[in-house]
Design a protein around this motif. Structure first.
Motif, PDB file in Angstrom:
ATOM      1  N   ARG A 145       1.098  -1.549  -0.293  1.00 15.35           N
ATOM      2  CA  ARG A 145       0.333  -0.114   0.203  1.00 15.35           C
ATOM      3  C   ARG A 145       1.129   1.082  -0.129  1.00 15.35           C
ATOM      4  NH1 ARG A 145      -5.075  -1.092   2.201  1.00 15.35           N
ATOM      5  NH2 ARG A 145      -6.288  -2.927   1.832  1.00 15.35           N
ATOM      6  N   LEU A 146       1.178   1.599  -0.924  1.00 14.27           N
ATOM      7  CA  LEU A 146       2.653   2.643  -1.521  1.00 14.27           C
ATOM      8  C   LEU A 146       1.880   3.784  -2.431  1.00 14.27           C
ATOM      9  CD1 LEU A 146       5.849   0.455  -1.685  1.00 14.27           C
ATOM     10  CD2 LEU A 146       5.343   1.734   0.578  1.00 14.27           C
ATOM     11  N   THR A 147       2.512   4.874  -1.919  1.00 10.61           N
ATOM     12  CA  THR A 147       1.818   5.456  -3.544  1.00 10.61           C
ATOM     13  C   THR A 147       2.914   5.334  -4.510  1.00 10.61           C
ATOM     14  OG1 THR A 147       4.069   6.738  -2.827  1.00 10.61           O
ATOM     15  CG2 THR A 147       1.704   7.137  -0.619  1.00 10.61           C
ATOM     16  N   VAL A 148       2.259   6.053  -5.668  1.00 15.72           N
ATOM     17  CA  VAL A 148       3.116   6.072  -7.216  1.00 15.72           C
ATOM     18  C   VAL A 148       4.447   6.060  -7.044  1.00 15.72           C
ATOM     19  CG1 VAL A 148       3.261   6.218  -9.049  1.00 15.72           C
ATOM     20  CG2 VAL A 148       0.792   6.164  -8.208  1.00 15.72           C
ATOM     21  N   GLU A 149       5.087   6.737  -6.271  1.00 16.47           N
ATOM     22  CA  GLU A 149       6.149   7.775  -6.463  1.00 16.47           C
ATOM     23  C   GLU A 149       6.825   6.554  -4.999  1.00 16.47           C
ATOM     24  OE1 GLU A 149       3.657  10.083  -7.720  1.00 16.47           O
ATOM     25  OE2 GLU A 149       3.747  10.013  -5.696  1.00 16.47           O
ATOM     26  N   GLN A 150       6.700   6.281  -3.958  1.00 13.50           N
ATOM     27  CA  GLN A 150       7.259   5.013  -3.179  1.00 13.50           C
ATOM     28  C   GLN A 150       7.522   4.086  -4.182  1.00 13.50           C
ATOM     29  OE1 GLN A 150       4.943   5.751   0.296  1.00 13.50           O
ATOM     30  NE2 GLN A 150       5.334   7.234   0.715  1.00 13.50           N
ATOM     31  N   TYR A 156      -2.343   3.742 -13.299  1.00  7.38           N
ATOM     32  CA  TYR A 156      -2.457   3.052 -14.610  1.00  7.38           C
ATOM     33  C   TYR A 156      -2.058   4.226 -15.971  1.00  7.38           C
ATOM     34  CZ  TYR A 156      -7.222   4.716 -14.795  1.00  7.38           C
ATOM     35  OH  TYR A 156      -7.950   5.780 -14.469  1.00  7.38           O
ATOM     36  N   SER A 157      -2.143   5.945 -15.136  1.00  9.58           N
ATOM     37  CA  SER A 157      -1.937   7.403 -15.791  1.00  9.58           C
ATOM     38  C   SER A 157      -1.227   7.349 -15.418  1.00  9.58           C
ATOM     39  CB  SER A 157      -3.153   8.139 -15.569  1.00  9.58           C
ATOM     40  OG  SER A 157      -3.147   8.374 -14.076  1.00  9.58           O
ATOM     41  N   SER A 158       0.102   6.669 -14.757  1.00 14.21           N
ATOM     42  CA  SER A 158       1.276   7.507 -14.301  1.00 14.21           C
ATOM     43  C   SER A 158       2.687   6.375 -14.695  1.00 14.21           C
ATOM     44  CB  SER A 158       1.942   6.879 -13.334  1.00 14.21           C
ATOM     45  OG  SER A 158       3.472   7.182 -12.426  1.00 14.21           O
ATOM     46  N   PRO A 159       3.592   7.856 -15.815  1.00 16.66           N
ATOM     47  CA  PRO A 159       4.505   7.650 -16.522  1.00 16.66           C
ATOM     48  C   PRO A 159       5.552   7.039 -16.157  1.00 16.66           C
ATOM     49  CG  PRO A 159       3.923   9.660 -17.537  1.00 16.66           C
ATOM     50  CD  PRO A 159       2.960   8.811 -16.329  1.00 16.66           C
ATOM     51  N   GLN A 160       5.731   7.157 -14.652  1.00 20.09           N
ATOM     52  CA  GLN A 160       6.712   6.754 -14.333  1.00 20.09           C
ATOM     53  C   GLN A 160       6.485   4.792 -13.618  1.00 20.09           C
ATOM     54  OE1 GLN A 160       6.989   8.236  -9.853  1.00 20.09           O
ATOM     55  NE2 GLN A 160       9.025   7.680  -9.935  1.00 20.09           N
ATOM     56  N   PHE A 161       5.590   4.988 -14.039  1.00 21.71           N
ATOM     57  CA  PHE A 161       5.484   3.460 -13.267  1.00 21.71           C
ATOM     58  C   PHE A 161       5.222   2.426 -15.135  1.00 21.71           C
ATOM     59  CE2 PHE A 161       1.982  -0.337 -13.709  1.00 21.71           C
ATOM     60  CZ  PHE A 161       3.156  -1.102 -12.863  1.00 21.71           C
ATOM     61  N   SER A 162       4.805   2.937 -15.621  1.00 22.73           N
ATOM     62  CA  SER A 162       5.430   1.830 -17.108  1.00 22.73           C
ATOM     63  C   SER A 162       6.625   1.923 -17.476  1.00 22.73           C
ATOM     64  CB  SER A 162       4.769   2.628 -18.447  1.00 22.73           C
ATOM     65  OG  SER A 162       3.380   3.063 -17.933  1.00 22.73           O
ATOM     66  N   LYS A 163       7.427   3.049 -16.916  1.00 20.91           N
ATOM     67  CA  LYS A 163       8.868   3.352 -17.575  1.00 20.91           C
ATOM     68  C   LYS A 163      10.162   2.179 -16.378  1.00 20.91           C
ATOM     69  CE  LYS A 163      13.095   6.797 -17.563  1.00 20.91           C
ATOM     70  NZ  LYS A 163      13.411   8.003 -16.510  1.00 20.91           N
ATOM     71  N   ILE A 204      -3.118  -1.309 -14.935  1.00 17.49           N
ATOM     72  CA  ILE A 204      -3.064  -1.608 -16.762  1.00 17.49           C
ATOM     73  C   ILE A 204      -3.175  -1.059 -17.923  1.00 17.49           C
ATOM     74  CG2 ILE A 204      -3.838  -3.328 -18.691  1.00 17.49           C
ATOM     75  CD1 ILE A 204      -2.520  -5.229 -16.252  1.00 17.49           C
ATOM     76  N   SER A 205      -2.001  -0.434 -18.854  1.00 21.13           N
ATOM     77  CA  SER A 205      -2.044   0.104 -19.443  1.00 21.13           C
ATOM     78  C   SER A 205      -2.033   0.070 -20.258  1.00 21.13           C
ATOM     79  CB  SER A 205      -1.867   1.697 -18.870  1.00 21.13           C
ATOM     80  OG  SER A 205      -0.403   1.476 -18.779  1.00 21.13           O
TER      81      SER A 205
END
Length: 386
Positions: free
Chosen positions: A173-178, A211-218, A236-237
């Motif tokens: 249960r983290l934030t996208v950045e973490q 899914y809207s985070s470019p950081q996650f896909s990268k 999923i994206s």
């Protein structure tokens, strides 16, 4: 005379002394830590057996989240074990059960810092690491404690990323950045991660549109050898699927996707993205697990016909919509996947019989006369597994 000689026979000439190492090692395998320590005091041979690597390759360390005198020594015992036998570890699972207050989370964070530091210095065998259900978005985790724990975990993964094959951070249960920072630490040493099994189910906090985070896909693009991937549908994206197609098509076999009613799951995924991935990863099978997502229009938005669906689980607790019906899903949606879905479970047969539904070639006929349909399940909790 013979009886007297047997009576004075040295103790080290007993049958236990002659027991082969492989048998003695098996006996030690079934002993707990305390009994192993006591057995190691018997003789030199048994003491040497105590340090056999085979005894310490697998370990599950469970911390109770409730203050108790019985569990007071758990944190100290975990550190003692890792310092003494951590160099033999190959598979480690850590559980922290429902922490009660900030005092316990602080104690857990300090213990984990020492434990991971010791493993990072002395262990070069670790292949599998599982740290599950931390639920770091709960109020009992103060920002400073949470930040220190994430920092310790990231620092350890930078070192262990070269040898890890399996990583599970389910329920962190983290934030996208973490979350991206922790996953990204696996590829710091060589620019890519060779982890083959990754479980990030409920890894991000609820309500996050990952899914809207470019950081996650990268970040996910750094994984180049995935065989099995478990995650939520809010991750999923099209970009993620394209990345899996480009970097993991040769190895990817299984994707497990959880779709929860509280997670955003209204994103538009193009069927061609799934089709391209299924074409490149010819052995790919996808398993869906829906929780309280039961309406046909929502399921149809997720279950595109281009997906090579292997398994499907529908689970609903306290679903009280009076207008809801399972028939559209059974008659219109599931037959699309009849060529890829595995054989229906007995629960599925009960549902189809209760609703008078045939699934074409996917329906498994029974020998003899058809039994009478069972009554439709009642009550708040309902589930369906295929």
């Amino acid at each position: 005379m013979d009886e007297e000689s047997q009576a004075v026979q040295p103790r080290d000439q007993s049958c236990w002394a002659a027991l082969p190492d492989v048998c003695l090692r098996r006996v030690f395998w079934w002993l707990g830590d305390r009994d192993r320590s006591r057995a190691a005091l018997v003789c030199r041979k048994w003491n040497q057996m105590m340090y056999s690597a085979d005894l310490w390759r697998y370990r599950t360390i469970t911390f109770s989240g409730r203050p108790s005198r019985v569990h007071a020594s758990e944190f100290e015992s975990a550190l003692w074990y890792v310092k003494k036998f951590g160099r033999y570890l190959e598979h480690l699972e850590i559980k922290f059960l429902n922490p009660y207050n900030a005092v316990l989370t602080k104690k857990f964070q300090v213990t984990m810092r020492g434990l991971l530091s010791c493993l990072g210095k002395n262990n070069n065998r670790l292949k599998s690491l599982s740290v599950q259900h931390l639920e770091l978005d709960r109020p009992v985790w103060r920002n400073s404690i949470r930040g220190s724990l994430i920092k310790s975990l990231s620092f350890f993964l930078k070192k262990a990323g070269r040898q890890l094959d399996h990583l599970s951070l389910k329920g962190a249960r983290l934030t996208v950045e973490q979350g991206c920072a922790v996953l990204g630490s696996l590829s710091c040493s060589r620019g890519e991660s060779l982890v083959s099994q990754l479980n990030i189910e409920d890894y991000f906090s609820h309500h996050l549109a990952v899914y809207s985070s470019p950081q996650f896909s990268k970040t996910m693009a750094t994984f180049r050898s995935l065989v099995s991937l478990t995650l939520n549908y809010n991750c999923i994206s099209d970009e993620l699927l394209d990345g899996l197609c480009e970097n993991n098509a040769r190895t990817l076999w299984t994707i497990n996707i959880k779709c929860h009613v509280h997670d955003p799951h209204g994103q538009v995924i193009w069927g061609m993205s799934w089709a391209r991935l299924a074409r490149r990863a010819s052995n790919l099978k996808v398993n869906f697990f829906f929780e309280r997502v039961m309406k046909h229009e929502r399921l149809a938005r997720v279950l595109l016909q281009e997906i090579p669906v292997r398994g499907l689980s529908l689970r609903s607790c306290y679903f009280s919509d009076p207008d809801w019906s399972m028939r559209p899903t059974l008659t219109d949606l599931l037959p699309t996947f009849r060529h890829t879905l595995q054989a229906p479970s007995p629960v599925m047969d009960d549902w189809t019989r209760a609703h008078g539904v045939q699934l074409g070639s996917h329906h498994c006929p029974t020998s003899g006369p058809e039994p009478p349909p069972k009554p439709r399940p009642r009550g708040p909790a309902q589930s369906l597994c295929l």
